[in-house]
Design an enzyme around this catalytic site. Structure first.
Site, short mmCIF file in Angstrom:
data_model
loop_
_atom_site.label_atom_id
_atom_site.label_comp_id
_atom_site.label_asym_id
_atom_site.label_seq_id
_atom_site.Cartn_x
_atom_site.Cartn_y
_atom_site.Cartn_z
CD GLU A 47 -2.36 1.32 2.81
OE1 GLU A 47 -3.31 2.11 2.97
OE2 GLU A 47 -1.91 0.61 3.73
CE LYS A 101 -8.40 1.03 3.86
NZ LYS A 101 -7.55 1.81 4.76
CB CYS A 134 -5.13 -0.28 4.87
SG CYS A 134 -4.79 0.50 6.47
#
Length: 512
Positions: A258, A326, A378
């Site tokens: 990420e 995300k 994440c």
């Protein structure tokens, strides 16, 4: 003891004792006092286990105000859950065996119900759910394929309260052995059945039909470098250099973590061309983490744009094949709540603005390899109910790209990884994790941490590369879905219903 049951200390047996001790501290106390006792216990637990929030390298006028405020505020909020648990369970244990057994089961159900709420309320924070402390007990955690991680939490709390109840019965009637044995016989029989099931599942593992060679790049970029635009070129060149070293050996898929790419990947030629060229020159698929941007639909001003925390799939020919945005954003890290109305909130975060959440999971297909995967970014891999949406019948494995560099070299990386391992069990799929500074690893479908990256000094937080062979099914073969993957949090919702009944009984008795 609750904090020490999780990594990096990781004494799993403490989790089987601590809930009973927390509740025992409230024996004989009134309603308000039981809530305060639970709250203080919860505060001690969360302040200890989430200490790594203090390591965020963000300063306001040279003062670590934001990390300390976040650590205190999050711990203060999460402590409400054990406080509520102690309050609901206090003064309900009965002297009769049936009443004691029902009380212990209800206590476990209430605990699970509160975990279900914390996983969803205010966007959710299911970090260090109690069951995650048992990640090393592989036979036990196989029950997650039916109940999700909540089944493990239930068993731990049920056994803890049953031991407490047996202890109290022994104190009351020390000469009657059958009194205290009756309290633990039922949970012991269930545990034996769960372990038997787990050993059976582990024994069923069959050899892989084929493998995919995956190379992980862990750049170990300090978070201060990521926030410093003057360091963009330096850290990007380090990433390219590491990748070129790794690709001296043939591999199928190259992973970057990420936030690996410093600038907007799709709009920056100085980033886009070297990355696609790397994939093309080495004839390798790539999945990488980078920010993305789009003009805001219906915006009146040209500068009104939506930004996304994203991942991208690049083919062996250097073509951009797909992207994922995300969905579960970190509060104050990736979005600032109520920022239009409460402007001073921005003082407590390094975020210059808020990301926009994505709206769906996106499968990534490596077509010439006949491989299909889905990406989580994440802390998305700690949400049980979210991850099952990404595991389709023909998904070969899951990918997590993360950056835990915010928290230095701490327990955060380990706590994150062991929580994520349960997603592999719940969905019957391997999970590969590529992190900025740990834990870069892969987890098999039974929750084993098969391979964890460590640098030449033996540190899991350092810079380097790792290659692993991920087991796959034969082309076109579909993996049998787990019960949890098909039906979701049926067990958690059942516990929530039982908790609601317990709460009604608690309030009714209090009124009487």
């Amino acid at each position: 003891m609750l904090a020490a049951s999780f990594p990096k200390i990781g004494v799993a047996c403490f989790a089987w004792i601590a809930p009973a001790l927390l509740l025992a501290a409230a024996l004989g106390k009134g309603g308000g006092e039981t809530f305060r006792i639970g709250y203080v216990g919860g505060l001690a637990y969360y302040l200890a286990s989430l200490y790594w929030l203090l390591l965020i390298p963000y300063r306001w006028h040279s003062i670590p105000l934001a990390p300390a405020a976040g650590w205190l505020a999050l711990s203060a909020y999460l402590s409400l859950y054990p406080a509520a648990w102690v309050w609901v369970l206090s003064r309900q244990e009965s002297g009769a065996w049936f009443g004691r057994a029902a009380w212990a089961i209800a206590g476990a159900a209430v605990w699970v119900a509160l975990e279900m709420i914390v996983a969803r309320l205010f966007s959710g924070f299911p970090w260090n759910l109690l069951g995650a402390s048992q990640y090393q007990l592989l036979p036990l955690i196989q029950i997650s394929s039916f109940t999700g991680i909540y089944g493990v939490s239930f068993l731990v709390v049920w056994m803890s309260l049953s031991l407490m109840s047996a202890g109290l019965a022994l104190i009351r009637r020390p000469t009657l052995r059958s009194t205290w044995l009756a309290d633990i016989i039922l949970p012991l029989v269930v545990l034996m059945g769960v372990f038997s099931f787990g050993f059976h599942q582990l024994a069923l593992a069959s050899p892989a039909a084929r493998h995919l060679k995956v190379t992980f790049v862990q750049p170990s970029i300090p978070q201060t470098f990521i926030w410093d635009e003057s360091r963009d070129d330096e850290r990007f060149q380090q990433l390219i250099s590491l990748s070129q070293q790794a690709l001296t050996n043939e591999t199928d898929l190259l992973l970057w973590p990420e936030a690996a790419v410093p600038k907007l990947f799709r709009y920056s030629e100085e980033m886009f061309q070297p990355i696609t060229g790397l994939a093309r020159d080495h004839h390798v698929w790539m999945i990488l983490g980078a920010d993305d941007m789009e003009p805001r639909p219906g915006a009146a001003k040209p500068h009104d744009r939506d930004f996304f925390n994203s991942s991208f799939l690049i083919s062996r020919e250097g073509k951009l094949m797909n992207g994922y945005r995300k969905r579960a954003l970190v509060i104050f890290g990736e979005y600032i709540p109520l920022e239009r109305w409460i402007t001073f909130f921005k003082w407590f975060t390094p975020a210059e603005g808020s990301f926009t959440p994505g709206d769906r999971s996106v499968p990534f297909e490596l077509r010439d390899r006949q491989v299909k995967t889905s990406v989580l970014i994440c802390f998305e891999d700690i949400f049980p109910h979210l991850v099952r949406e990404y595991a389709e019948p023909d998904t070969d494995f899951l990918v997590n790209l993360t950056n835990n560099g915010w928290f230095g070299e701490s327990a955060a990386q380990w706590q994150h990884a062991v929580s994520a391992a349960f997603r592999a069990v719940e969905n019957g799929l391997p999970l590969v994790r590529c992190s900025n500074n740990g834990l870069t690893c892969w987890v098999d479908a039974h929750g084993r941490l098969r391979q964890v990256f460590k640098d030449k000094d033996g540190s899991a937080y350092g810079r380097g590369v790792m290659t692993a062979e991920i087991p796959l099914l034969a082309p076109g073969q579909k993996r049998p879905p787990t019960f949890y993957n098909q039906h979701g949090d049926w067990f958690g919702w059942a516990c929530t219903g039982m908790a609601a009944i317990t709460l009604v009984i608690r309030i009714t008795r209090r009124k009487r």
